[in-house]
Design a protein around this motif. Sequence first.
Motif, PDB file in Angstrom:
ATOM      1  N   LEU A  49       1.276  -0.968  -0.063  1.00 16.69           N
ATOM      2  CA  LEU A  49      -0.302   0.300   0.229  1.00 16.69           C
ATOM      3  C   LEU A  49       1.005   1.469   0.039  1.00 16.69           C
ATOM      4  CD1 LEU A  49      -2.744  -1.067   2.557  1.00 16.69           C
ATOM      5  CD2 LEU A  49      -3.049  -0.830   0.052  1.00 16.69           C
ATOM      6  N   ARG A  54      -3.959   1.850   3.941  1.00 19.79           N
ATOM      7  CA  ARG A  54      -5.477   2.564   2.656  1.00 19.79           C
ATOM      8  C   ARG A  54      -5.739   3.759   2.213  1.00 19.79           C
ATOM      9  NH1 ARG A  54     -10.226  -2.035   2.973  1.00 19.79           N
ATOM     10  NH2 ARG A  54      -8.997  -3.331   2.179  1.00 19.79           N
ATOM     11  N   GLN A  92      -5.457   2.269  -8.041  1.00 24.96           N
ATOM     12  CA  GLN A  92      -6.056   2.613  -7.306  1.00 24.96           C
ATOM     13  C   GLN A  92      -7.067   1.628  -7.345  1.00 24.96           C
ATOM     14  OE1 GLN A  92      -7.161   6.480  -5.861  1.00 24.96           O
ATOM     15  NE2 GLN A  92      -9.316   6.039  -6.008  1.00 24.96           N
ATOM     16  N   ALA A 118      -7.632   0.949  -2.047  1.00 22.02           N
ATOM     17  CA  ALA A 118      -6.283   0.815  -1.525  1.00 22.02           C
ATOM     18  C   ALA A 118      -5.522   0.884  -3.164  1.00 22.02           C
ATOM     19  CB  ALA A 118      -6.064  -1.112  -1.910  1.00 22.02           C
ATOM     20  N   CYS A 119      -4.494   2.335  -2.973  1.00 25.56           N
ATOM     21  CA  CYS A 119      -3.096   3.042  -3.767  1.00 25.56           C
ATOM     22  C   CYS A 119      -2.230   2.203  -3.814  1.00 25.56           C
ATOM     23  CB  CYS A 119      -3.053   4.246  -2.955  1.00 25.56           C
ATOM     24  SG  CYS A 119      -2.218   5.377  -3.880  1.00 25.56           S
ATOM     25  N   ARG A 120      -1.603   1.840  -4.567  1.00 31.33           N
ATOM     26  CA  ARG A 120      -0.722   0.828  -4.765  1.00 31.33           C
ATOM     27  C   ARG A 120       0.209   0.626  -5.799  1.00 31.33           C
ATOM     28  NH1 ARG A 120      -1.251  -3.602  -1.256  1.00 31.33           N
ATOM     29  NH2 ARG A 120      -3.320  -4.628  -1.439  1.00 31.33           N
TER      30      ARG A 120
END
Length: 120
Positions: A49, A54, A92, A118-120
């Motif tokens: 993440l 989150r 995202q 969730a930003c990954r």
Amino acid sequence: APEMSSAFRTWASRFNPFANAPAAAAPSSSSTSGLAPERPPPQPPLWPLAGGKRGVCRTAGGNTGSFEELWNVGEFTCQARCDLAPDCVAIQFVFGKYKHCELHREAISHVLPSGHAACR
């Protein structure tokens, strides 16, 4: 069984280290009695993440930046599509009924806290 194209083998090998292996002959029915079927290899892990929590992706200006949207796909598929897109720098993924995926094209500088994304 149909032969896999070299482009597909190249793509598949990114997710499955066994994709380029030659196909094995089908076992005879007598040799498989009583054995459980083989499990497929596990999916690659999700990326960490961004910011360790989150939230929704944001650029240095605090904006969403430019992205492509995908609907009704899972988080693993979202990540795989980003991995295949040369201009994708982050994803995202919004959890919920419609599973919303964004393939981000601009650098993400921070995450705006949100429990549903969730930003990954």
